[in-house]
Scaffold this active site. Structure first.
Site, PDB file in Angstrom:
ATOM      1  CD  GLU A   1      50.098 -12.722  38.320  1.00 18.99           C
ATOM      2  OE1 GLU A   1      49.851 -12.988  39.488  1.00 18.99           O
ATOM      3  OE2 GLU A   1      50.308 -11.566  37.921  1.00 18.99           O
TER       4      GLU A   1
ATOM      5  CG  HIS B   1      51.407  -7.523  37.646  1.00 22.81           C
ATOM      6  ND1 HIS B   1      50.184  -6.951  37.412  1.00 22.81           N
ATOM      7  CD2 HIS B   1      51.206  -8.513  38.551  1.00 22.81           C
ATOM      8  CE1 HIS B   1      49.280  -7.573  38.163  1.00 22.81           C
ATOM      9  NE2 HIS B   1      49.866  -8.518  38.867  1.00 22.81           N
TER      10      HIS B   1
ATOM     11  N   GLY C   1      48.353 -11.718  45.193  1.00 26.39           N
ATOM     12  CA  GLY C   1      48.071 -10.303  45.426  1.00 26.39           C
ATOM     13  C   GLY C   1      47.332 -10.122  46.737  1.00 26.39           C
ATOM     14  N   GLY C   2      46.017  -9.977  46.650  1.00 32.68           N
ATOM     15  CA  GLY C   2      45.176  -9.682  47.809  1.00 32.68           C
ATOM     16  C   GLY C   2      45.467 -10.521  49.046  1.00 32.68           C
TER      17      GLY C   2
ATOM     18  CG  ASN D   1      52.128  -7.971  43.117  1.00 34.98           C
ATOM     19  OD1 ASN D   1      52.607  -6.913  43.515  1.00 34.98           O
ATOM     20  ND2 ASN D   1      51.498  -8.076  41.949  1.00 34.98           N
ATOM     21  CD1 TRP D   2      52.765  -7.671  49.926  1.00 36.12           C
ATOM     22  CD2 TRP D   2      53.723  -5.918  50.940  1.00 36.12           C
ATOM     23  NE1 TRP D   2      53.333  -8.117  51.093  1.00 36.12           N
ATOM     24  CE2 TRP D   2      53.933  -7.059  51.734  1.00 36.12           C
ATOM     25  CE3 TRP D   2      54.247  -4.692  51.383  1.00 36.12           C
ATOM     26  CZ2 TRP D   2      54.639  -7.011  52.942  1.00 36.12           C
ATOM     27  CZ3 TRP D   2      54.943  -4.650  52.582  1.00 36.12           C
ATOM     28  CH2 TRP D   2      55.133  -5.795  53.349  1.00 36.12           C
ATOM     29  CE  LYS D   3      48.092  -7.261  42.396  1.00 39.51           C
ATOM     30  NZ  LYS D   3      46.910  -7.573  41.578  1.00 39.51           N
TER      31      LYS D   3
ATOM     32  CD  GLU E   1      47.425  -5.141  38.901  1.00 42.67           C
ATOM     33  OE1 GLU E   1      48.297  -4.702  39.670  1.00 42.67           O
ATOM     34  OE2 GLU E   1      46.598  -6.018  39.249  1.00 42.67           O
TER      35      GLU E   1
ATOM     36  N   GLY F   1      42.519 -10.440  40.924  1.00 41.21           N
ATOM     37  CA  GLY F   1      41.703  -9.564  41.761  1.00 41.21           C
ATOM     38  C   GLY F   1      40.209  -9.703  41.527  1.00 41.21           C
TER      39      GLY F   1
ATOM     40  CB  SER G   1      41.359 -15.055  42.423  1.00 48.83           C
ATOM     41  OG  SER G   1      40.976 -13.767  41.976  1.00 48.83           O
TER      42      SER G   1
HETATM   43  P1  PGA Z   1      45.330 -11.440  43.165  1.00 52.55           P
HETATM   44  O1  PGA Z   1      46.559 -10.787  42.365  1.00 52.55           O
HETATM   45  O2  PGA Z   1      45.918 -12.585  43.964  1.00 52.55           O
HETATM   46  O3  PGA Z   1      44.828 -10.337  44.057  1.00 52.55           O
HETATM   47  O4  PGA Z   1      44.345 -11.893  42.172  1.00 52.55           O
HETATM   48  C1  PGA Z   1      47.570 -11.579  41.809  1.00 52.55           C
HETATM   49  C2  PGA Z   1      48.562 -10.695  41.093  1.00 52.55           C
HETATM   50  O5  PGA Z   1      48.138  -9.725  40.446  1.00 52.55           O
HETATM   51  O6  PGA Z   1      49.773 -10.945  41.132  1.00 52.55           O
END
Ligand code: PGA
Length: 251
Positions: A168, A96, A235-236, A9-11, A98, A174, A214
């Site tokens: 999640e 998600h 994500g990251g 997930n590049w966001k 966010e 994050g 994470s």
């Molecule tokens: P993260 O994000 O791996 O950076 O914690 C995961 C996500 O939000 O899908």
């Protein structure tokens, strides 16, 4: 049997040029490798068409990070599920945390988005998960059950079978703070049991339930070793091939 999936997930990261470079490098790194999971990258909308043309989408599945709750019309700035599908993308992340927290997405809205995604033959990667307070006060089982039932349990078994779930915990996204392997297994098993109660054992057994928050090259193996953890939403660590590959290879 259900699939193992590692999805990035590049966001809101990467310009088009940077994104294309990342997608192509990943495609090259995966070429000819025998993998024990499907690999997907979910990118910003503007990257989708170019990324789909630059990778072997049989090896690297491509998805969006959201879609609109309408099909077309006067919704300035929105991107619909048919538009996403027209790029060659096959997946879409929905719900998600966010999106829920910053853009006011409700379970009802997400039900509509899921309906539209399925109508465009996109595979929804549907996110659920609790915030820290809900983890600490023990209501997290109820929280994910409500998210599932309000957004998804109205679908027919045939429709539900096309959905991938991503658990999640918001407190792990994050933050560098991951759920322990035991915490992940406990809630994943609960999610599968909840699905079984609604759709029966066969559908529950065939549903891929990903862990996100994470997840990285150091903890992926332990998380994925759990019987009810079928992969990750990353994500990251999906923003660099060198960090993403060890997670893919954890299977
Ligand atoms: P993260 O994000 O791996 O950076 O914690 C995961 C996500 O939000 O899908």
């Amino acid at each position: 049997m259900r699939k193992n999936i590692v999805a990035g997930n590049w966001k809101m990261n990467k310009t088009l040029q940077e994104g294309l470079e990342l997608a192509k490098s990943l495609d090259q790194a995966l070429a000819g490798k025998k993998l024990n999971c499907d690999v997907v990258i979910c990118t910003p909308f503007i990257h989708l068409a170019s990324v789909c043309q630059s990778v072997n989408t049989e090896v690297v599945g491509v998805g969006a990070e959201n879609c609109a709750d309408h099909t077309s019309g006067a919704y300035t700035g929105e991107i619909s599920a048919p538009m996403v599908a027209s790029t060659g993308a096959k997946y879409v992340i929905l719900g998600h945390s966010e999106r829920r927290a910053y853009y006011g997405e409700t379970n009802e809205m997400l039900k509509t988005k899921t309906t539209l995604a399925l109508a465009s033959n996109l595979t929804p990667i549907f996110c659920i998960g609790e915030v820290l307070e809900e983890r600490e006060n023990g209501t997290f089982f109820e929280v994910v059950k409500t998210q599932l039932s309000e957004a998804l349990f109205g679908f027919s078994a045939e429709e539900f079978a096309k959905i991938v779930i991503a658990y999640e915990p918001v407190w792990a996204i994050g933050t560098g703070k991951t759920a322990s392997a035991d915490q992940a297994q406990e809630i994943h098993a609960f999610i599968r049991k909840t699905i079984e109660e609604n759709y029966g054992k066969e559908i529950a057994d065939n549903t891929s339930i990903l862990y996100g928050g994470s997840c990285n090259g150091s903890n992926a193996k332990e998380l994925f070793a759990n019987p009810d953890v079928d992969g990750g939403l990353i994500g990251g660590a999906s923003l660099e091939v060198d960090k993403f590959m060890p997670i893919i290879e954890a299977f």
